[in-house]
Design a protein around this motif. Structure first.
Motif, PDB file in Angstrom:
ATOM      1  N   TRP A  45       0.822  -1.199   0.000  1.00  0.00           N
ATOM      2  CA  TRP A  45       0.000   0.000   0.000  1.00  0.00           C
ATOM      3  C   TRP A  45       0.861   1.256   0.000  1.00  0.00           C
ATOM      4  O   TRP A  45       2.003   1.246   0.407  1.00  0.00           O
ATOM      5  CB  TRP A  45      -0.985   0.013   1.166  1.00  0.00           C
ATOM      6  N   ALA A  46       0.259   2.306  -0.521  1.00  0.00           N
ATOM      7  CA  ALA A  46       0.908   3.618  -0.557  1.00  0.00           C
ATOM      8  C   ALA A  46       0.640   4.322   0.766  1.00  0.00           C
ATOM      9  O   ALA A  46      -0.340   4.033   1.453  1.00  0.00           O
ATOM     10  CB  ALA A  46       0.356   4.445  -1.717  1.00  0.00           C
ATOM     11  N   HIS A  47       1.534   5.218   1.087  1.00  0.00           N
ATOM     12  CA  HIS A  47       1.358   5.998   2.314  1.00  0.00           C
ATOM     13  C   HIS A  47       1.729   7.451   2.012  1.00  0.00           C
ATOM     14  O   HIS A  47       2.898   7.823   2.054  1.00  0.00           O
ATOM     15  CB  HIS A  47       2.228   5.446   3.440  1.00  0.00           C
ATOM     16  N   PRO A  48       0.738   8.261   1.674  1.00  0.00           N
ATOM     17  CA  PRO A  48       1.037   9.655   1.332  1.00  0.00           C
ATOM     18  C   PRO A  48       1.552  10.435   2.541  1.00  0.00           C
ATOM     19  O   PRO A  48       1.265  10.083   3.678  1.00  0.00           O
ATOM     20  CB  PRO A  48      -0.306  10.212   0.863  1.00  0.00           C
ATOM     21  N   VAL A  49       2.323  11.444   2.251  1.00  0.00           N
ATOM     22  CA  VAL A  49       2.823  12.332   3.294  1.00  0.00           C
ATOM     23  C   VAL A  49       2.177  13.700   3.109  1.00  0.00           C
ATOM     24  O   VAL A  49       1.802  14.068   2.008  1.00  0.00           O
ATOM     25  CB  VAL A  49       4.364  12.450   3.258  1.00  0.00           C
ATOM     26  N   GLY A  50       2.050  14.434   4.167  1.00  0.00           N
ATOM     27  CA  GLY A  50       1.388  15.734   4.120  1.00  0.00           C
ATOM     28  C   GLY A  50       2.328  16.861   3.733  1.00  0.00           C
ATOM     29  O   GLY A  50       2.467  17.834   4.461  1.00  0.00           O
ATOM     30  N   LYS A  51       2.996  16.709   2.603  1.00  0.00           N
ATOM     31  CA  LYS A  51       3.920  17.733   2.127  1.00  0.00           C
ATOM     32  C   LYS A  51       3.631  18.022   0.663  1.00  0.00           C
ATOM     33  O   LYS A  51       2.968  17.250  -0.015  1.00  0.00           O
ATOM     34  CB  LYS A  51       5.368  17.252   2.273  1.00  0.00           C
ATOM     35  N   LEU A  52       4.172  19.114   0.181  1.00  0.00           N
ATOM     36  CA  LEU A  52       4.049  19.467  -1.229  1.00  0.00           C
ATOM     37  C   LEU A  52       5.334  19.102  -1.951  1.00  0.00           C
ATOM     38  O   LEU A  52       6.407  19.132  -1.366  1.00  0.00           O
ATOM     39  CB  LEU A  52       3.786  20.961  -1.383  1.00  0.00           C
ATOM     40  N   GLY A  53       5.209  18.763  -3.222  1.00  0.00           N
ATOM     41  CA  GLY A  53       6.394  18.482  -4.019  1.00  0.00           C
ATOM     42  C   GLY A  53       6.200  17.281  -4.913  1.00  0.00           C
ATOM     43  O   GLY A  53       5.172  16.592  -4.861  1.00  0.00           O
ATOM     44  N   PHE A  54       7.197  17.030  -5.736  1.00  0.00           N
ATOM     45  CA  PHE A  54       7.146  15.931  -6.696  1.00  0.00           C
ATOM     46  C   PHE A  54       7.105  14.569  -5.992  1.00  0.00           C
ATOM     47  O   PHE A  54       6.264  13.728  -6.292  1.00  0.00           O
ATOM     48  CB  PHE A  54       8.354  16.029  -7.642  1.00  0.00           C
ATOM     49  N   ARG A  55       8.024  14.350  -5.034  1.00  0.00           N
ATOM     50  CA  ARG A  55       8.049  13.055  -4.346  1.00  0.00           C
ATOM     51  C   ARG A  55       6.779  12.809  -3.527  1.00  0.00           C
ATOM     52  O   ARG A  55       6.248  11.698  -3.557  1.00  0.00           O
ATOM     53  CB  ARG A  55       9.305  12.916  -3.494  1.00  0.00           C
ATOM     54  N   PRO A  56       6.246  13.795  -2.798  1.00  0.00           N
ATOM     55  CA  PRO A  56       4.975  13.547  -2.115  1.00  0.00           C
ATOM     56  C   PRO A  56       3.831  13.182  -3.061  1.00  0.00           C
ATOM     57  O   PRO A  56       2.976  12.366  -2.708  1.00  0.00           O
ATOM     58  CB  PRO A  56       4.708  14.861  -1.386  1.00  0.00           C
ATOM     59  N   ILE A  57       3.823  13.741  -4.259  1.00  0.00           N
ATOM     60  CA  ILE A  57       2.794  13.369  -5.238  1.00  0.00           C
ATOM     61  C   ILE A  57       2.976  11.904  -5.645  1.00  0.00           C
ATOM     62  O   ILE A  57       2.017  11.148  -5.719  1.00  0.00           O
ATOM     63  CB  ILE A  57       2.831  14.308  -6.466  1.00  0.00           C
ATOM     64  N   LEU A  58       4.229  11.487  -5.881  1.00  0.00           N
ATOM     65  CA  LEU A  58       4.494  10.086  -6.234  1.00  0.00           C
ATOM     66  C   LEU A  58       4.079   9.135  -5.110  1.00  0.00           C
ATOM     67  O   LEU A  58       3.621   8.027  -5.361  1.00  0.00           O
ATOM     68  CB  LEU A  58       5.969   9.893  -6.566  1.00  0.00           C
TER      69      LEU A  58
END
Length: 174
Positions: free
Chosen positions: A145-158
């Motif tokens: 499973w994916a685990h998003p992070v609460g940040k902005l940017g290219f890697r957080p989108i991935l």
């Protein structure tokens, strides 16, 4: 019980996986010190004992001194130099383990302040499968499973759609 400040999504997925594969009569040895997830497992009626923070690369005594039927390790094996030796010394008939997956867009985690909090391994799923099979376990179920992070940017989108965690349920091959 700990307050609800832990990563709820990961803990809920893990607890659902545990409830799918284990019974309350199983005796669980959870690698790592007592933590919010092991506390949550106990609150749901599971019999969980934790290791005491010993260096599992050098000290396997907890694996032989404890009475358990299941070994669990949630985000532990990436910190070990030799997870194979731990698995070979485990006397568990069943295991549930999770690891962070290697991400092509992010380097392995390395704490600058805590030498124990470094990832020696960030596995690809096939590598972790191979480790378990070579250690004498047959994988019966898997989950990523994916685990998003609460940040902005290219890697957080991935991270919104790239699997970050990998969990397996396996049984010892007789």
């Amino acid at each position: 019980m700990y307050e609800q400040t832990y990563p709820t999504k990961r803990f809920q997925i893990t607890l659902n996986f545990i409830e799918k594969h284990l019974s309350k009569s199983d005796r669980i040895l959870d690698l790592g010190v007592d933590n919010p997830l092991s506390q949550l497992m106990r609150s749901k009626g599971f019999d969980v004992k934790n290791t005491q923070g010993e260096d599992l690369d050098n000290d396997f005594s907890a694996l032989s001194q404890q009475e358990y039927t299941v070994l669990t390790a949630f985000e532990i094996f990436e910190h070990l130099l030799n997870p194979y030796t731990v698995l070979k010394n485990a006397k568990a008939e069943k295991i549930i383990l999770s690891v962070p997956l290697r991400l092509w867009f992010s380097r392995a985690y390395q704490s600058k302040t805590d030498l124990r909090d470094r990832h020696y391994h960030e596995f690809e799923s096939w590598q972790f499968d191979w480790l378990l099979e070579k250690s004498g376990y047959r994988i019966l179920d898997r989950k990523q499973w994916a685990h998003p992070v609460g940040k902005l940017g290219f890697r957080p989108i991935l991270r919104l759609f790239t699997p970050r965690y990998y969990m397996v349920y396996a049984e010892k091959i007789r």
